[in-house]
Scaffold this motif. Structure first.
Motif, PDB file in Angstrom:
ATOM      1  N   VAL A 168       0.870  17.337  -6.473  1.00  0.00           N
ATOM      2  CA  VAL A 168       0.513  18.354  -5.480  1.00  0.00           C
ATOM      3  C   VAL A 168       1.762  19.132  -5.071  1.00  0.00           C
ATOM      4  N   ARG A 169       1.662  20.435  -5.012  1.00  0.00           N
ATOM      5  CA  ARG A 169       2.803  21.276  -4.673  1.00  0.00           C
ATOM      6  C   ARG A 169       3.307  20.960  -3.266  1.00  0.00           C
ATOM      7  N   THR A 170       4.612  21.133  -3.096  1.00  0.00           N
ATOM      8  CA  THR A 170       5.264  20.698  -1.863  1.00  0.00           C
ATOM      9  C   THR A 170       4.729  21.405  -0.628  1.00  0.00           C
ATOM     10  N   ASP A 171       4.508  22.730  -0.715  1.00  0.00           N
ATOM     11  CA  ASP A 171       4.030  23.440   0.478  1.00  0.00           C
ATOM     12  C   ASP A 171       2.634  23.001   0.891  1.00  0.00           C
ATOM     13  N   LEU A 172       1.801  22.592  -0.075  1.00  0.00           N
ATOM     14  CA  LEU A 172       0.482  22.081   0.262  1.00  0.00           C
ATOM     15  C   LEU A 172       0.588  20.697   0.908  1.00  0.00           C
ATOM     16  N   ILE A 173       1.479  19.878   0.411  1.00  0.00           N
ATOM     17  CA  ILE A 173       1.706  18.558   1.029  1.00  0.00           C
ATOM     18  C   ILE A 173       2.099  18.716   2.487  1.00  0.00           C
ATOM     19  N   LEU A 174       3.001  19.644   2.751  1.00  0.00           N
ATOM     20  CA  LEU A 174       3.465  19.854   4.123  1.00  0.00           C
ATOM     21  C   LEU A 174       2.330  20.332   5.022  1.00  0.00           C
TER      22      LEU A 174
ATOM     23  N   MET B 109       0.834  -1.202   0.000  1.00  0.00           N
ATOM     24  CA  MET B 109       0.000   0.000   0.000  1.00  0.00           C
ATOM     25  C   MET B 109       0.869   1.252   0.000  1.00  0.00           C
ATOM     26  N   LYS B 110       0.417   2.273  -0.718  1.00  0.00           N
ATOM     27  CA  LYS B 110       1.196   3.499  -0.833  1.00  0.00           C
ATOM     28  C   LYS B 110       0.933   4.426   0.351  1.00  0.00           C
ATOM     29  N   ARG B 111       1.980   5.124   0.760  1.00  0.00           N
ATOM     30  CA  ARG B 111       1.831   6.133   1.802  1.00  0.00           C
ATOM     31  C   ARG B 111       1.248   7.412   1.212  1.00  0.00           C
ATOM     32  N   LEU B 112       0.613   8.192   2.066  1.00  0.00           N
ATOM     33  CA  LEU B 112      -0.030   9.428   1.648  1.00  0.00           C
ATOM     34  C   LEU B 112       0.937  10.339   0.897  1.00  0.00           C
ATOM     35  N   ASN B 113       2.122  10.521   1.436  1.00  0.00           N
ATOM     36  CA  ASN B 113       3.100  11.421   0.832  1.00  0.00           C
ATOM     37  C   ASN B 113       3.417  11.019  -0.600  1.00  0.00           C
ATOM     38  N   THR B 114       3.559   9.717  -0.827  1.00  0.00           N
ATOM     39  CA  THR B 114       3.867   9.202  -2.165  1.00  0.00           C
ATOM     40  C   THR B 114       2.733   9.505  -3.132  1.00  0.00           C
ATOM     41  N   VAL B 115       1.494   9.274  -2.690  1.00  0.00           N
ATOM     42  CA  VAL B 115       0.330   9.508  -3.550  1.00  0.00           C
ATOM     43  C   VAL B 115       0.228  10.986  -3.923  1.00  0.00           C
ATOM     44  N   LEU B 116       0.419  11.875  -2.947  1.00  0.00           N
ATOM     45  CA  LEU B 116       0.315  13.302  -3.225  1.00  0.00           C
ATOM     46  C   LEU B 116       1.388  13.761  -4.207  1.00  0.00           C
ATOM     47  N   LYS B 117       2.567  13.240  -4.083  1.00  0.00           N
ATOM     48  CA  LYS B 117       3.637  13.587  -5.029  1.00  0.00           C
ATOM     49  C   LYS B 117       3.299  13.081  -6.426  1.00  0.00           C
ATOM     50  N   GLU B 118       2.781  11.870  -6.518  1.00  0.00           N
ATOM     51  CA  GLU B 118       2.397  11.318  -7.823  1.00  0.00           C
ATOM     52  C   GLU B 118       1.257  12.114  -8.446  1.00  0.00           C
ATOM     53  N   ASP B 119       0.405  12.709  -7.603  1.00  0.00           N
ATOM     54  CA  ASP B 119      -0.703  13.536  -8.097  1.00  0.00           C
ATOM     55  C   ASP B 119      -0.244  14.935  -8.502  1.00  0.00           C
TER      56      ASP B 119
ATOM     57  N   PRO C 265       1.047  36.800   8.094  1.00  0.00           N
ATOM     58  CA  PRO C 265       0.582  37.706   7.037  1.00  0.00           C
ATOM     59  C   PRO C 265       1.062  37.344   5.639  1.00  0.00           C
ATOM     60  N   GLU C 266       2.188  36.661   5.524  1.00  0.00           N
ATOM     61  CA  GLU C 266       2.709  36.288   4.203  1.00  0.00           C
ATOM     62  C   GLU C 266       2.392  34.838   3.853  1.00  0.00           C
ATOM     63  N   GLY C 267       1.588  34.167   4.666  1.00  0.00           N
ATOM     64  CA  GLY C 267       1.262  32.769   4.405  1.00  0.00           C
ATOM     65  C   GLY C 267       0.526  32.573   3.094  1.00  0.00           C
ATOM     66  N   THR C 268       0.669  31.408   2.513  1.00  0.00           N
ATOM     67  CA  THR C 268       0.091  31.097   1.196  1.00  0.00           C
ATOM     68  C   THR C 268      -1.343  30.617   1.289  1.00  0.00           C
ATOM     69  N   PHE C 269      -1.698  29.946   2.395  1.00  0.00           N
ATOM     70  CA  PHE C 269      -2.979  29.244   2.471  1.00  0.00           C
ATOM     71  C   PHE C 269      -3.846  29.756   3.629  1.00  0.00           C
ATOM     72  N   ILE C 270      -5.152  29.518   3.485  1.00  0.00           N
ATOM     73  CA  ILE C 270      -6.095  29.693   4.589  1.00  0.00           C
ATOM     74  C   ILE C 270      -6.776  28.349   4.802  1.00  0.00           C
ATOM     75  N   VAL C 271      -7.089  28.050   6.060  1.00  0.00           N
ATOM     76  CA  VAL C 271      -7.644  26.741   6.408  1.00  0.00           C
ATOM     77  C   VAL C 271      -8.893  26.931   7.262  1.00  0.00           C
TER      78      VAL C 271
END
Length: 321
Positions: free
Chosen positions: A13-19, A1-11, A94-100
């Motif tokens: 997904v940008r690194t900062d969003l993965i983190l 089974m694949k780990r989440l990190n591997t799947v997101l990279k294969e998809d 204030p300089e963050g990229t994302f809102i959650v």
């Protein structure tokens, strides 16, 4: 089974969003542990406080909210956070990229009876045209979400998430502490005779909605053998639909303050609508696509009809026409 990190990279997904996703999920593991401990950890029961929704807060509600808020505000990529348990958005970097935005524990009335509960989260790109700590950061339609997901706490802890592609399901491996891919693409059947709705509210619905359910339950042969499934937690009801198909409804009703139902657009309807659509289903509010609605309030509510395409369309065409 694949780990989440591997799947997101294969998809792709940008690194900062993965983190950032990994940051959220680190907290989910702590919440899963607290949920699993239950009374042993002293987290059951209610407090004397009410949240912005006017609901009595559970102890575990407050703990989960604080855990998520603290870890997200410590992440330099997060500009602003919003919680169902907070009156207003809380500024981060204030300089963050994302809102959650998140609902720390959906279905919290189930906590004390060991029922289904879950954490719902959604991520957007931050806006540069409004103050970093403003509620207006979240005045974005659901189509702008860059990630939506939930963690369902139960016999196993499941992560269901999309970053714009397929809706995937992961299972928390308690041995190694990571989420492993267990269903690479959830697909909702277009037809189903299961439905989830709080029938206790029947007396408050408008006549067309009542007539729809009269047919569904008693008179229409086309709905023969229909089955009701109601967990009192939207995250649990929608998970069943993602796995088996069906219809989830929370319509508006005649009670004061319920003219838009009870489901929050930002914290529940938008992320779950994205998951449902990306699994081949449909999500609407008064017949309109939920993901196209631009919120004008952090705690805006909307009537919700979502799930398998055929019953969603049937409800919209019969009860709303």
């Amino acid at each position: 089974m694949k780990r989440l990190n591997t799947v997101l990279k294969e998809d792709g997904v940008r690194t900062d969003l993965i983190l950032l996703i990994r940051t959220i999920l680190a907290t989910s593991k702590e919440i899963a542990f607290r949920v699993g401990q239950g009374e042993l950890a002293g987290v059951l029961g209610s407090t004397m406080n009410e949240n912005i929704q006017g609901e009595v807060q559970k102890k575990l509600d407050i703990i989960a909210n604080q855990l998520l808020k603290d870890i997200l505000l410590d992440d330099s990529s997060v500009r602003t956070v919003a919680s169902e348990e907070e009156d207003h958005a809380v500024g981060g970097h204030p300089e963050g990229t994302f809102i959650v935005a998140f609902d720390p524990l959906d279905g919290s009335s189930n906590i004390d009876v060991n029922g289904q509960i879950g954490t719902i989260f959604t991520i957007y790109l931050a806006r540069d045209d409004v103050p970093f700590d403003s509620d207006e950061q979240f005045n974005q339609p659901g189509v702008s979400q860059v990630c939506a997901g939930y963690v369902l706490y139960g016999p196993s802890s499941l992560l269901v998430m999309t970053t714009g592609g397929p809706t995937r399901c992961y299972t928390l491996d308690s041995t190694h502490g990571g989420y492993l891919l267990t269903n690479p693409q959830l697909q909702i059947p277009s037809q189903s005779r299961e439905f989830a709705v709080n029938m206790a509210n029947y007396r408050y619905w408008d006549e067309p909605t009542q007539v729809y359910f009269d047919k569904l339950l008693y008179t229409s042969e086309s709905f023969e053998k229909s089955s009701i499934r109601w967990n009192a937690a939207m995250v649990g009801d929608v998970h069943r639909i993602l796995c088996r198909g069906g219809l989830f409804l929370y319509p508006q009703d005649k009670r004061v303050g319920n003219d838009n139902g009870k489901i929050r657009l930002l914290y529940e309807a938008n992320p779950l609508a994205m998951l449902v659509e990306n699994a081949g289903g449909k999500a609407t509010s008064r017949g309109a696509r939920i993901l196209d609605i631009t919120p004008d309030d952090l705690h805006q509510r909307v009537p919700v009809t979502l799930g398998s395409i055929e019953p969603v369309d049937y409800f919209n065409n019969s009860a709303l026409s």
